[in-house]
Design a protein around this motif. Structure first.
Motif, PDB file in Angstrom:
ATOM      1  N   LEU A 153      12.307  37.648  68.827  1.00 15.84           N
ATOM      2  CA  LEU A 153      11.004  38.331  69.254  1.00 15.84           C
ATOM      3  C   LEU A 153      10.790  38.387  70.760  1.00 15.84           C
ATOM      4  O   LEU A 153      11.188  37.246  71.476  1.00 15.84           O
ATOM      5  CB  LEU A 153       9.805  37.596  68.717  1.00 15.84           C
ATOM      6  N   TYR A 159       3.774  39.612  70.459  1.00 12.41           N
ATOM      7  CA  TYR A 159       5.281  39.984  70.451  1.00 12.41           C
ATOM      8  C   TYR A 159       5.190  41.552  70.621  1.00 12.41           C
ATOM      9  O   TYR A 159       4.463  42.319  70.226  1.00 12.41           O
ATOM     10  CB  TYR A 159       6.096  39.829  69.297  1.00 12.41           C
ATOM     11  N   ASP A 165       9.578  48.129  67.453  1.00 14.69           N
ATOM     12  CA  ASP A 165       8.598  47.857  68.552  1.00 14.69           C
ATOM     13  C   ASP A 165       7.259  47.282  67.832  1.00 14.69           C
ATOM     14  O   ASP A 165       7.128  47.613  66.624  1.00 14.69           O
ATOM     15  CB  ASP A 165       8.248  48.855  69.441  1.00 14.69           C
ATOM     16  N   ASP A 181      11.000  33.468  70.541  1.00 18.24           N
ATOM     17  CA  ASP A 181      11.091  32.836  69.057  1.00 18.24           C
ATOM     18  C   ASP A 181      12.589  33.510  68.708  1.00 18.24           C
ATOM     19  O   ASP A 181      12.933  34.397  68.566  1.00 18.24           O
ATOM     20  CB  ASP A 181       9.822  33.353  68.454  1.00 18.24           C
ATOM     21  N   THR A 213       4.199  48.437  67.479  1.00 22.74           N
ATOM     22  CA  THR A 213       3.591  49.769  66.841  1.00 22.74           C
ATOM     23  C   THR A 213       4.013  49.691  65.469  1.00 22.74           C
ATOM     24  O   THR A 213       3.044  50.108  64.646  1.00 22.74           O
ATOM     25  CB  THR A 213       3.799  50.927  67.582  1.00 22.74           C
ATOM     26  N   TYR A 214       5.279  49.607  65.084  1.00 22.99           N
ATOM     27  CA  TYR A 214       5.859  49.504  64.001  1.00 22.99           C
ATOM     28  C   TYR A 214       4.920  48.708  63.102  1.00 22.99           C
ATOM     29  O   TYR A 214       4.792  48.875  61.792  1.00 22.99           O
ATOM     30  CB  TYR A 214       7.085  49.073  64.127  1.00 22.99           C
ATOM     31  N   PHE A 215       4.431  47.488  63.575  1.00 17.21           N
ATOM     32  CA  PHE A 215       3.796  46.478  62.845  1.00 17.21           C
ATOM     33  C   PHE A 215       2.109  46.723  63.082  1.00 17.21           C
ATOM     34  O   PHE A 215       1.595  45.702  63.074  1.00 17.21           O
ATOM     35  CB  PHE A 215       4.199  45.246  62.974  1.00 17.21           C
ATOM     36  N   GLU A 216       1.715  47.674  63.683  1.00 10.92           N
ATOM     37  CA  GLU A 216       0.322  47.952  64.010  1.00 10.92           C
ATOM     38  C   GLU A 216      -0.182  46.777  64.977  1.00 10.92           C
ATOM     39  O   GLU A 216      -1.112  46.429  64.838  1.00 10.92           O
ATOM     40  CB  GLU A 216      -0.557  47.784  62.803  1.00 10.92           C
ATOM     41  N   ASN A 217       0.606  46.580  66.139  1.00 12.16           N
ATOM     42  CA  ASN A 217       0.261  45.716  66.990  1.00 12.16           C
ATOM     43  C   ASN A 217      -0.196  44.228  66.517  1.00 12.16           C
ATOM     44  O   ASN A 217      -1.083  43.724  67.243  1.00 12.16           O
ATOM     45  CB  ASN A 217      -0.983  46.291  68.032  1.00 12.16           C
ATOM     46  N   SER A 218       0.217  43.872  65.369  1.00 12.16           N
ATOM     47  CA  SER A 218      -0.267  42.596  64.900  1.00 12.16           C
ATOM     48  C   SER A 218       0.715  41.532  64.804  1.00 12.16           C
ATOM     49  O   SER A 218       0.586  40.518  63.884  1.00 12.16           O
ATOM     50  CB  SER A 218      -0.884  43.113  63.466  1.00 12.16           C
ATOM     51  N   ILE A 219       1.722  41.414  65.793  1.00  8.15           N
ATOM     52  CA  ILE A 219       2.531  40.644  65.474  1.00  8.15           C
ATOM     53  C   ILE A 219       2.347  39.537  66.474  1.00  8.15           C
ATOM     54  O   ILE A 219       2.144  39.666  67.905  1.00  8.15           O
ATOM     55  CB  ILE A 219       4.127  41.015  65.782  1.00  8.15           C
ATOM     56  N   TYR A 220       2.067  38.296  66.342  1.00  2.72           N
ATOM     57  CA  TYR A 220       1.224  37.322  67.081  1.00  2.72           C
ATOM     58  C   TYR A 220       1.786  35.964  66.690  1.00  2.72           C
ATOM     59  O   TYR A 220       2.233  35.840  65.501  1.00  2.72           O
ATOM     60  CB  TYR A 220      -0.006  37.522  67.650  1.00  2.72           C
ATOM     61  N   HIS A 221       1.719  34.967  67.483  1.00  7.05           N
ATOM     62  CA  HIS A 221       1.981  33.590  67.000  1.00  7.05           C
ATOM     63  C   HIS A 221       0.849  32.815  67.611  1.00  7.05           C
ATOM     64  O   HIS A 221       0.591  32.892  68.994  1.00  7.05           O
ATOM     65  CB  HIS A 221       3.365  33.089  67.537  1.00  7.05           C
ATOM     66  N   MET A 255      16.802  36.646  64.155  1.00  8.11           N
ATOM     67  CA  MET A 255      15.744  37.655  64.472  1.00  8.11           C
ATOM     68  C   MET A 255      15.196  37.055  65.752  1.00  8.11           C
ATOM     69  O   MET A 255      14.813  35.929  65.580  1.00  8.11           O
ATOM     70  CB  MET A 255      14.573  37.953  63.447  1.00  8.11           C
ATOM     71  N   ILE A 277      11.085  43.539  68.035  1.00  8.71           N
ATOM     72  CA  ILE A 277      11.772  42.453  67.193  1.00  8.71           C
ATOM     73  C   ILE A 277      13.344  43.021  67.077  1.00  8.71           C
ATOM     74  O   ILE A 277      13.450  44.488  66.806  1.00  8.71           O
ATOM     75  CB  ILE A 277      11.043  42.649  65.714  1.00  8.71           C
TER      76      ILE A 277
END
Lengths: 142, 161
Positions: free
Chosen positions: B132, B94, B75, B141, B77-85, B130, B97
């Motif tokens: 998202l 997002y 989810d 994506d 939070t695993y990526f510090e809420n920084s998954i975006y496009h 993969m 993943i």
């Protein structure tokens, strides 16, 4: 050998215990994984084993602006077994920590899992295994 | 804290057949089809499945071919809420993943002495997908990774009975 280990290894598809494992990818995906399993404490009644794993992997996606991550993970696993007559009592613990190299090794998450197995041998052919435990995940907000 | 429960049954009708079924291992089996040939498979309801065939050439040498499939989900939070496009000045974030990886490999296993063994192998990570997802779980994506070779070696100190 450890009954619980057979359970664990069944989860890992009856693979033998790997004392040292290295997995290197040679192309675009950068991934390194090293796993160790070692006997820890073995007496007449109690058997145990400890496992460690260190892995790094990169995630890179061209179609997303932000998805360029380099993750490190350390994993610690212990297993304990005690057998009494037809009963098997086993306990496993799993703990892992993750960090992102691109953020100065700041911790971004850790997980902890405790599982207890209680097995009863009905006869030489049949075993019943009940397992229960807890899983805890913790993420650190920047 | 999230509780976990499962119930498994292990059935070994003969020395040539081992079965495990229930949850979380839906079905795992190892069958000695011929005197020196083992066929095995495993299917977990969560993330992994695999199958393999192993040929024992002698008491100390065996070869095997294996397939692994693993599904990973993380989810945001695993990526510090920084998954975006960023798309036309519109930013989409997002929330999780999903990553599906297929892998095939072959290995040679050697028994050095008593409980010590060594194995070496090579394999291939097949092109993986993969996906998202956003809040509505709609796929935003789809990403395909490169396929690649890998090598694997292991030293084994503890042998299962």
């Amino acid at each position: 050998m450890l009954w619980m280990l057979r359970q664990k290894l069944t989860v890992q598809a009856y693979q033998t215990i790997l004392n040292s494992e290295m997995n290197l990818d040679t192309k675009s995906a950068e991934k390194l994984q090293c796993t160790n399993y070692l006997p820890f404490l073995n007496t007449t009644d109690v058997h145990s084993i400890i496992g460690t794993q260190f892995s790094t992997y990169d995630i890179d996606a061209e179609q997303s602006d932000s998805l360029h991550k380099s993750i490190q993970q350390f994993w610690l696993w212990t297993a304990w077994q005690y057998r009494y007559q037809q009963w098997n009592f086993s306990l496993t613990t799993e703990t892992s920590w993750r960090s992102d190299k691109q953020n100065a090794y700041s911790t971004i998450g850790n997980e902890c899992m405790i599982l207890a197995y209680i097995g009863y041998e009905l006869n030489p052919a049949w075993d019943l295994i009940f397992l229960g435990g807890y899983e805890q995940r913790h993420m650190v907000e920047k | 804290m999230q509780p976990l429960f499962g119930l498994q049954a292990r059935y070994q009708p003969s020395s040539r057949l081992k079965l495990l079924f229930g949850v979380p291992v839906v079905l795992a089996a190892e069958w000695t089809a011929c005197e020196n040939t083992d066929i095995g498979m495993e299917f977990l309801y969560t993330t992994e499945s695999l199958c393999y065939i192993r040929q024992r050439l002698s008491n100390s040498v065996s070869i095997s071919a294996q397939y692994h499939g693993s599904l990973n989900n993380s989810d945001a939070t695993y990526f510090e809420n920084s998954i975006y496009h960023q798309d036309n000045n519109h930013q989409i974030t997002y929330n999780n993943i999903t990553f599906l990886q297929h892998q095939i490999f072959a290995s040679i296993d050697l028994k050095l002495y008593k409980d010590v063994g060594f194995s070496i192998g090579a394999g291939y990570n097949l092109r993986s997908n993969m996906s998202l997802y956003n809040n509505t779980n709609k796929v935003l994506d789809g990403i395909k990774s490169s396929d690649n070779f890998f090598i694997n070696c292991s030293l084994q100190f503890v042998r299962l009975q």
